[in-house]
Motif scaffolding. Structure first.
Motif, PDB file in Angstrom:
ATOM      1  N   PRO A   1       6.201   3.030   6.986  1.00 53.65           N
ATOM      2  CA  PRO A   1       6.671   4.296   6.407  1.00 53.65           C
ATOM      3  C   PRO A   1       8.116   4.604   6.807  1.00 53.65           C
ATOM      4  O   PRO A   1       8.931   4.977   5.953  1.00 53.65           O
ATOM      5  CB  PRO A   1       5.704   5.334   6.995  1.00 53.65           C
ATOM      6  CG  PRO A   1       4.457   4.559   7.294  1.00 53.65           C
ATOM      7  CD  PRO A   1       4.921   3.193   7.700  1.00 53.65           C
ATOM      8  N   ASP A   2       8.454   4.400   8.080  1.00 54.80           N
ATOM      9  CA  ASP A   2       9.826   4.648   8.530  1.00 54.80           C
ATOM     10  C   ASP A   2      10.805   3.716   7.820  1.00 54.80           C
ATOM     11  O   ASP A   2      11.924   4.109   7.478  1.00 54.80           O
ATOM     12  CB  ASP A   2       9.945   4.435  10.049  1.00 54.80           C
ATOM     13  CG  ASP A   2       9.456   5.661  10.826  1.00 54.80           C
ATOM     14  OD1 ASP A   2       9.126   6.668  10.155  1.00 54.80           O
ATOM     15  OD2 ASP A   2       9.406   5.608  12.069  1.00 54.80           O
TER      16      ASP A   2
ATOM     17  N   ARG B   1       0.824  -1.209   0.000  1.00 54.62           N
ATOM     18  CA  ARG B   1       0.000   0.000   0.000  1.00 54.62           C
ATOM     19  C   ARG B   1       0.858   1.260   0.000  1.00 54.62           C
ATOM     20  O   ARG B   1       0.684   2.153  -0.811  1.00 54.62           O
ATOM     21  CB  ARG B   1      -0.896  -0.025   1.248  1.00 54.62           C
ATOM     22  CG  ARG B   1      -2.336   0.344   0.975  1.00 54.62           C
ATOM     23  CD  ARG B   1      -3.242   0.181   2.177  1.00 54.62           C
ATOM     24  NE  ARG B   1      -2.614   0.149   3.461  1.00 54.62           N
ATOM     25  CZ  ARG B   1      -2.646  -0.897   4.287  1.00 54.62           C
ATOM     26  NH1 ARG B   1      -3.263  -2.006   3.917  1.00 54.62           N
ATOM     27  NH2 ARG B   1      -2.060  -0.848   5.474  1.00 54.62           N
ATOM     28  N   GLU B   2       1.810   1.279   0.912  1.00 52.88           N
ATOM     29  CA  GLU B   2       2.656   2.460   1.078  1.00 52.88           C
ATOM     30  C   GLU B   2       3.530   2.690  -0.174  1.00 52.88           C
ATOM     31  O   GLU B   2       3.706   3.823  -0.620  1.00 52.88           O
ATOM     32  CB  GLU B   2       3.537   2.277   2.321  1.00 52.88           C
ATOM     33  CG  GLU B   2       4.324   3.487   2.766  1.00 52.88           C
ATOM     34  CD  GLU B   2       3.458   4.623   3.336  1.00 52.88           C
ATOM     35  OE1 GLU B   2       2.291   4.342   3.709  1.00 52.88           O
ATOM     36  OE2 GLU B   2       3.939   5.757   3.382  1.00 52.88           O
ATOM     37  N   ALA B   3       4.028   1.590  -0.738  1.00 54.62           N
ATOM     38  CA  ALA B   3       4.859   1.715  -1.938  1.00 54.62           C
ATOM     39  C   ALA B   3       4.040   2.287  -3.092  1.00 54.62           C
ATOM     40  O   ALA B   3       4.505   3.136  -3.845  1.00 54.62           O
ATOM     41  CB  ALA B   3       5.435   0.356  -2.316  1.00 54.62           C
ATOM     42  N   LYS B   4       2.799   1.816  -3.187  1.00 60.33           N
ATOM     43  CA  LYS B   4       1.925   2.292  -4.257  1.00 60.33           C
ATOM     44  C   LYS B   4       1.631   3.792  -4.090  1.00 60.33           C
ATOM     45  O   LYS B   4       1.704   4.568  -5.039  1.00 60.33           O
ATOM     46  CB  LYS B   4       0.616   1.491  -4.244  1.00 60.33           C
ATOM     47  CG  LYS B   4      -0.171   1.633  -5.526  1.00 60.33           C
ATOM     48  CD  LYS B   4      -1.401   0.747  -5.527  1.00 60.33           C
ATOM     49  CE  LYS B   4      -2.284   1.081  -6.713  1.00 60.33           C
ATOM     50  NZ  LYS B   4      -3.679   0.697  -6.463  1.00 60.33           N
ATOM     51  N   ALA B   5       1.325   4.160  -2.826  1.00 58.06           N
ATOM     52  CA  ALA B   5       1.018   5.566  -2.536  1.00 58.06           C
ATOM     53  C   ALA B   5       2.193   6.472  -2.881  1.00 58.06           C
ATOM     54  O   ALA B   5       2.021   7.614  -3.296  1.00 58.06           O
ATOM     55  CB  ALA B   5       0.642   5.721  -1.069  1.00 58.06           C
ATOM     56  N   ARG B   6       3.404   5.955  -2.715  1.00 53.44           N
ATOM     57  CA  ARG B   6       4.591   6.778  -2.998  1.00 53.44           C
ATOM     58  C   ARG B   6       5.075   6.622  -4.431  1.00 53.44           C
ATOM     59  O   ARG B   6       6.079   7.237  -4.808  1.00 53.44           O
ATOM     60  CB  ARG B   6       5.736   6.346  -2.077  1.00 53.44           C
ATOM     61  CG  ARG B   6       5.464   6.570  -0.606  1.00 53.44           C
ATOM     62  CD  ARG B   6       6.631   6.097   0.228  1.00 53.44           C
ATOM     63  NE  ARG B   6       6.350   6.292   1.644  1.00 53.44           N
ATOM     64  CZ  ARG B   6       7.290   6.434   2.557  1.00 53.44           C
ATOM     65  NH1 ARG B   6       8.554   6.403   2.209  1.00 53.44           N
ATOM     66  NH2 ARG B   6       6.972   6.593   3.821  1.00 53.44           N
ATOM     67  N   GLY B   7       4.419   5.755  -5.184  1.00 50.97           N
ATOM     68  CA  GLY B   7       4.855   5.505  -6.554  1.00 50.97           C
ATOM     69  C   GLY B   7       6.200   4.798  -6.630  1.00 50.97           C
ATOM     70  O   GLY B   7       6.948   4.950  -7.594  1.00 50.97           O
ATOM     71  N   LEU B   8       6.521   4.036  -5.575  1.00 55.13           N
ATOM     72  CA  LEU B   8       7.797   3.308  -5.550  1.00 55.13           C
ATOM     73  C   LEU B   8       7.664   1.986  -6.291  1.00 55.13           C
ATOM     74  O   LEU B   8       6.632   1.329  -6.234  1.00 55.13           O
ATOM     75  CB  LEU B   8       8.198   2.990  -4.107  1.00 55.13           C
ATOM     76  CG  LEU B   8       8.826   4.079  -3.254  1.00 55.13           C
ATOM     77  CD1 LEU B   8       9.027   3.562  -1.840  1.00 55.13           C
ATOM     78  CD2 LEU B   8      10.151   4.535  -3.859  1.00 55.13           C
TER      79      LEU B   8
ATOM     80  N   LEU C   1      10.549   2.469   4.841  1.00 51.99           N
ATOM     81  CA  LEU C   1      10.775   2.931   3.468  1.00 51.99           C
ATOM     82  C   LEU C   1      11.569   4.239   3.441  1.00 51.99           C
ATOM     83  O   LEU C   1      12.281   4.514   2.486  1.00 51.99           O
ATOM     84  CB  LEU C   1       9.433   3.099   2.738  1.00 51.99           C
ATOM     85  CG  LEU C   1       8.715   1.797   2.395  1.00 51.99           C
ATOM     86  CD1 LEU C   1       7.321   2.068   1.847  1.00 51.99           C
ATOM     87  CD2 LEU C   1       9.516   0.967   1.399  1.00 51.99           C
ATOM     88  N   ASP C   2      11.456   5.032   4.509  1.00 54.22           N
ATOM     89  CA  ASP C   2      12.228   6.284   4.605  1.00 54.22           C
ATOM     90  C   ASP C   2      13.666   6.034   5.033  1.00 54.22           C
ATOM     91  O   ASP C   2      14.467   6.959   5.099  1.00 54.22           O
ATOM     92  CB  ASP C   2      11.586   7.229   5.636  1.00 54.22           C
ATOM     93  CG  ASP C   2      10.277   7.803   5.132  1.00 54.22           C
ATOM     94  OD1 ASP C   2      10.084   7.811   3.897  1.00 54.22           O
ATOM     95  OD2 ASP C   2       9.449   8.233   5.957  1.00 54.22           O
TER      96      ASP C   2
END
Lengths: 158, 505
Positions: free
Chosen positions: B71-72, B25-32, B74-75
């Motif tokens: 999120p952390d 989900r998070e990767a998709k939201a960030r376009g990663l 991926l950051d």
């Protein structure tokens, strides 16, 4: 849950088990297929299986009753298996099981009055390094404490 | 970016699916562009869910990850464990059987082949049956299911038997508490088992195989069935194994919740569709096994170890170990322990090192009271026996058994009388009923222990006598070995059995 669905017909039972007849040692796969279809092994299947496999009805009955997995009556909508084996006991599984059964007001193999959940003992889920463990409808949960159990019970609608 | 989140059921039991969902989900939201791989587990269950991020420096691990940490992660803000290979608990192991487990995508046959897979089978295809059997004999491999019988000798018996059809049956009815090695390898590296069974088939002249896998392992069943399908599509199984013109195919069968079906003869009965009762031996299953035909019955770990023996050579494998226990043992450290999981190492480490040094002592932080080694039929070892080396004969001399190499740790709150009672109760529930010492003895055992609990000290010699009878008179290890936990509890923890009567005196 215990009453409503009509008993499966001989034809329906044959439809489920006949495709498995060519296997070597087909009886267990057939019993699993029946239970996957109806949630239990219907009594009406005994003569059908005996006929297909050229066995006595008593032999078929003997096999069904030997194995813990095969149910002869429908269970609740969800099945909660609580591990009772040593590794889980070392992490408090006995207390967890007791408090859960007490909360639900049922004994082992019992179903809650609203038909939501049947609780069964299981001896090892292979979660011995993250005990105590339970399985809800085929999904395992590790390091189960009272709080996590309450969430599980809420999810299955108790 | 390649990220690994284990799909092993222990990791899932600790929330790995939620972490994988959050990552996607998070990767998709960030376009990663994230490639998410559901690998097996590295065996460090204490760190699960253990997420790994592939970097130029290697695979960097993050332990006990929760969805809200994603999120952390991926950051790059989440604290890492460094390279997974460098984590002390992992780096100290000798991974032969489990070399690929947790590393590869379990259902990617190319990934498997790129990491040493199929090398052993290709080598075996160039050998005669007797050369294959000789290689296994030379490796010193012994049955990892518990009995420790030399695998090569079993194979030789089947190889020399004349029959129209022979079988390879894999015992994946891993019912012993404290053991999960079979589940872990099937979920994390199923092709190693398939390859091992194919080599066994070539060695003894068997063209058909079955895996009897317990129903309590739905994830393992699903993964192995998929792996068999892929293996068939890719020509690893079927009428022409890897283009050799030789045939081997296999099926996965699901057990039905009977512990005793882990005993090889009741397993065969169950596979045939009968009640899982024990058969008297002889005849040996090697001569009259499944459907009366010569059959190799081997444990998952034994068979999954065969490919690495053929890949690296028998001598390489035999060079590890202690005395007559050659190669590696896949220790499963479990129960009330701080760092639990699967630890593969050469035979020879002491019990104390495993529990305290590797396992880190109890999870509760209290003193260790006992360790049950070898499942529900294994002895409770007291701390005074912690210098016992992990080896078949070494444990035998100490009145114990290694079994499938599961260790269940108990802290000082454990009541050993209650554990002894449970051993008898379990035997009564799971007895197949064929022999009297087990069927009746286990029930009488529960009653006798209850008498002891109520303060009847005269029941202690009775229990000892009953255990002797069960040990000598039972047909199989269920009734025959239940006395191990019972008598070890009674012998090493007499205080737990000195109950009311003394208190009253």
């Amino acid at each position: 849950m215990h009453s409503s669905a009509p008993a499966p017909s001989e034809e329906e039972i044959r439809g489920v088990v006949t495709p498995l007849a060519s296997l070597e040692g087909p009886l267990l796969p057939m019993l699993h297929a029946l239970q996957d279809t109806w949630g239990f092994v219907p009594q009406a299947a005994v003569p059908v299986l005996a006929d297909i496999l050229n066995l006595g009805r008593a032999e078929v009955h003997g096999v069904i009753s030997f194995y813990h997995d095969f149910r002869r009556n429908p269970a609740g909508r969800h099945i909660l298996k609580i591990c009772r084996a040593e590794a889980c006991q070392s992490m408090g599984a006995n207390a967890l099981a007791e408090s859960t059964l007490q909360k639900l007001g049922i004994a082992w193999h019992g179903t809650t009055p609203n038909g939501a959940v049947t609780v069964e003992p299981v001896y090892c889920l292979g979660m011995c390094a993250c005990a105590p463990a339970v399985m809800v409808d085929g999904k395992v949960v590790g390091r189960v404490d009272d709080a996590r159990m309450d969430r599980i019970l809420a999810e299955v609608g108790v | 970016m390649k990220i690994f989140v284990p799909g092993d059921s222990a990791a899932k039991a600790l929330g790995a699916d939620d972490v994988a969902d959050a990552l996607a989900r998070e990767a998709k939201a960030r376009g990663l562009d994230v490639q998410l791989v559901r690998n097996g587990t590295r065996g460090m269950v204490w760190l699960e869910p253990l997420v790994e991020v592939d970097t130029p420096e290697g695979r960097i691990g993050y332990g006990n990850v929760t969805p809200d940490q994603v999120p952390d992660l991926l950051d790059g803000k989440l604290n890492s464990l460094g390279r997974v290979e460098d984590i002390d608990w992992f780096a100290r192991q000798t991974r032969l059987t489990f070399a690929r487990c947790g590393v590869i995508d379990p259902l990617d046959l190319d990934d498997y082949a790129a990491n040493g897979g199929l090398v052993g089978l290709r080598r075996a295809l160039g050998m005669t049956g007797s050369q294959i059997v000789q290689e296994v004999t030379a490796s010193g491999l012994r049955g990892r299911g518990g009995a420790g019988f030399p695998t090569g000798i079993k194979w030789k018996t089947v190889a020399e038997a004349e029959a129209p059809q022979k079988y390879i049956v894999c015992n994946a009815d891993e019912g012993d508490s404290g053991t999960f090695a079979d589940r872990m390898i099937i979920e994390g590296d199923p092709f190693s088992l398939i390859e091992g069974m194919a080599i066994a088939g070539l060695g003894v002249g068997a063209t058909r195989g079955y895996v009897y896998l317990r129903s309590e392992y739905p994830d393992a069943i699903r993964i192995l069935m998929q792996a068999v399908k892929i293996a068939r599509q890719r020509g690893l199984l079927g009428p022409d194994v890897l283009g050799s013109g030789r045939a081997f195919d296999m099926e996965v069968r699901t057990g039905a919740g009977a512990y005793v079906c882990g005993e090889e003869t009741s397993l065969l009965n169950s596979l045939e569709g009968k009640r899982g009762t024990v058969r008297a031996k002889p005849p040996l299953p090697a001569l009259q096994g499944f459907l009366g035909q010569p059959t190799v019955v081997n444990n998952v770990i034994s068979l999954a170890t065969v490919p690495v023996i053929f890949e690296k050579g028998a001598q390489h494998y035999a060079d590890f170990g202690l005395g007559r226990s050659r190669g590696t043992v896949t220790l499963q450290i479990a129960g009330n322990v701080k760092r639990g999981g699967l630890f593969e190492t050469a035979f020879g480490m002491t019990l104390g090192e495993v529990v305290n040094d590797i396992g880190g002592g109890t999870a509760t932080g209290r003193p260790v009271k006992a360790v049950q080694v070898g499942g529900p039929l294994g002895a409770y070892m007291p701390v005074s026996k912690f210098d016992t080396p992990m080896g078949y004969e070494e444990f035998d001399r100490q009145g114990g058994l290694i079994g499938h190499a599961g260790l269940v740790v108990f802290d000082d709150t454990a009541d050993m009388l209650r554990m002894a009672r449970f051993a008898m109760e379990f035997c009564a529930v799971e007895s197949c009923g064929k022999c009297t010492p087990c069927r009746i003895g286990a029930v009488r055992g529960v009653e006798t222990i209850d008498r002891i609990a109520q303060g009847d000290a005269a029941a202690i010699p009775l229990l000892t006598d009953l255990c002797e009878t069960m040990k000598d008179g039972s047909l199989c290890a269920l009734g025959g070995f239940t006395p191990f936990p019972v008598m070890s509890a009674l012998t090493h923890f007499p205080d737990d059995f000195a109950t009311l009567q003394e208190a009253a005196e």
